[in-house]
Motif scaffolding. Structure first.
Motif, PDB file in Angstrom:
ATOM      1  N   PRO A 198      69.787   0.730 -30.184  1.00 55.60           N
ATOM      2  CA  PRO A 198      70.191   1.413 -28.943  1.00 55.60           C
ATOM      3  C   PRO A 198      70.519   0.444 -27.814  1.00 55.60           C
ATOM      4  N   THR A 199      69.711  -0.620 -27.687  1.00 51.91           N
ATOM      5  CA  THR A 199      69.947  -1.616 -26.645  1.00 51.91           C
ATOM      6  C   THR A 199      71.237  -2.383 -26.928  1.00 51.91           C
ATOM      7  N   TRP A 200      71.442  -2.764 -28.195  1.00 53.83           N
ATOM      8  CA  TRP A 200      72.666  -3.473 -28.565  1.00 53.83           C
ATOM      9  C   TRP A 200      73.895  -2.620 -28.287  1.00 53.83           C
ATOM     10  N   ASN A 201      73.821  -1.331 -28.583  1.00 59.57           N
ATOM     11  CA  ASN A 201      74.960  -0.452 -28.325  1.00 59.57           C
ATOM     12  C   ASN A 201      75.335  -0.453 -26.846  1.00 59.57           C
ATOM     13  N   GLU A 226      76.969  -3.867 -26.035  1.00 58.95           N
ATOM     14  CA  GLU A 226      78.327  -3.908 -26.581  1.00 58.95           C
ATOM     15  C   GLU A 226      79.291  -3.098 -25.717  1.00 58.95           C
ATOM     16  N   GLU A 227      78.863  -1.937 -25.308  1.00 59.25           N
ATOM     17  CA  GLU A 227      79.714  -1.062 -24.492  1.00 59.25           C
ATOM     18  C   GLU A 227      80.052  -1.719 -23.152  1.00 59.25           C
ATOM     19  N   GLN A 228      79.067  -2.400 -22.560  1.00 64.41           N
ATOM     20  CA  GLN A 228      79.273  -3.000 -21.248  1.00 64.41           C
ATOM     21  C   GLN A 228      80.083  -4.302 -21.296  1.00 64.41           C
ATOM     22  N   ILE A 282      83.541  -9.461 -29.426  1.00 59.76           N
ATOM     23  CA  ILE A 282      82.255  -9.267 -30.095  1.00 59.76           C
ATOM     24  C   ILE A 282      82.463  -9.382 -31.601  1.00 59.76           C
ATOM     25  N   GLN A 283      81.727 -10.280 -32.210  1.00 60.88           N
ATOM     26  CA  GLN A 283      81.866 -10.529 -33.645  1.00 60.88           C
ATOM     27  C   GLN A 283      80.512 -10.351 -34.327  1.00 60.88           C
ATOM     28  N   TYR A 284      80.485  -9.460 -35.316  1.00 62.36           N
ATOM     29  CA  TYR A 284      79.285  -9.245 -36.115  1.00 62.36           C
ATOM     30  C   TYR A 284      79.206 -10.315 -37.201  1.00 62.36           C
ATOM     31  N   SER A 324      68.945  -3.824 -21.780  1.00 59.84           N
ATOM     32  CA  SER A 324      70.276  -4.344 -22.068  1.00 59.84           C
ATOM     33  C   SER A 324      70.840  -5.135 -20.898  1.00 59.84           C
ATOM     34  N   GLN A 325      70.458  -4.760 -19.698  1.00 58.94           N
ATOM     35  CA  GLN A 325      71.058  -5.372 -18.515  1.00 58.94           C
ATOM     36  C   GLN A 325      70.738  -6.860 -18.423  1.00 58.94           C
TER      37      GLN A 325
END
Length: 204
Positions: free
Chosen positions: A23-26, A29-31, A38-40, A193-194
């Motif tokens: 959830p935090t990564w999402n 990524e969105e921000q 962004i590379q996985y 996430s911030q």
């Protein structure tokens, strides 16, 4: 020419801390998706094995699940431990990510595998489970099975694991920011996430 910095997300599909971080990564990524590429990167937590996981290891991993659950509120289906014969083998699921990436479906495949594993108590160490996941996101089942057993996919996995280690990706999840000045590891905060977003903004 694209001169955007690259944010590497080093993960393993069967890493419980990656599931907790999701959830935090999402949100990260969105921000940041418009500011960085962004590379996985698959990290390869555990090599291929047909050996059943020892009971001590099963208990240890289940205790990690409980710790993550208590810390982050992450949901786990503990039926996994009785419904399957667990193996310490995450390379098959890593190969599945590479195949899905080639079809532009890596994130969908990751979601399918994590859902199967952590919520549906299925075993992604089994190719049959991975094939079900591939089919569920619209990939051809037979072609997927051929690809996951191919030397080409194995070579891609070896190359990716070497790259992950070369930037310092030895634990999962890990975050690395590549700018003109080089590659820098970012601290992973599982809840806020911030903190990561602000750090990336400082560096780019």
């Amino acid at each position: 020419m694209n001169n955007k910095p690259t944010l590497y997300y080093v993960y393993d599909p069967m890493c419980s801390w990656c599931w907790g971080f999701k959830p935090t990564w999402n949100r990260i990524e969105e921000q940041l998706k418009d500011k960085v590429d962004i590379q996985y990167v698959v990290g390869g937590l555990a090599a291929d094995s047909d050996e059943p996981m020892p009971m001590l290891m099963r208990d240890q991993i289940a205790s990690y699940w409980k710790k993550i659950e208590n810390l982050l509120g992450t949901q786990f289906n503990y039926d996994f431990w009785t419904a399957n014969t667990p193996r310490r083998s995450t390379y098959p699921s890593c190969r599945a990510m590479l195949i899905a990436r080639g079809e532009g479906r890596e994130k969908a495949m990751l979601n399918a595998v994590q859902t199967a594993y952590y919520l549906q108590a299925k075993n992604p160490s089994d190719v049959s489970v991975l094939a079900d996941c591939a089919e569920s996101i619209g990939l051809d089942r037979a072609a997927f099975i051929d690809a996951i057993e191919s030397q080409e996919t194995q070579s891609k996995l070896v190359d990716e694991l070497q790259f992950a280690r070369s930037i310092g990706g030895n634990s999962f999840p890990s975050l690395f920011l590549q700018t003109e000045s080089g590659v820098r590891e970012l601290a992973v905060d599982y809840q806020q996430s911030q903190i990561t977003v602000d750090r990336v903004n400082e560096l780019v």
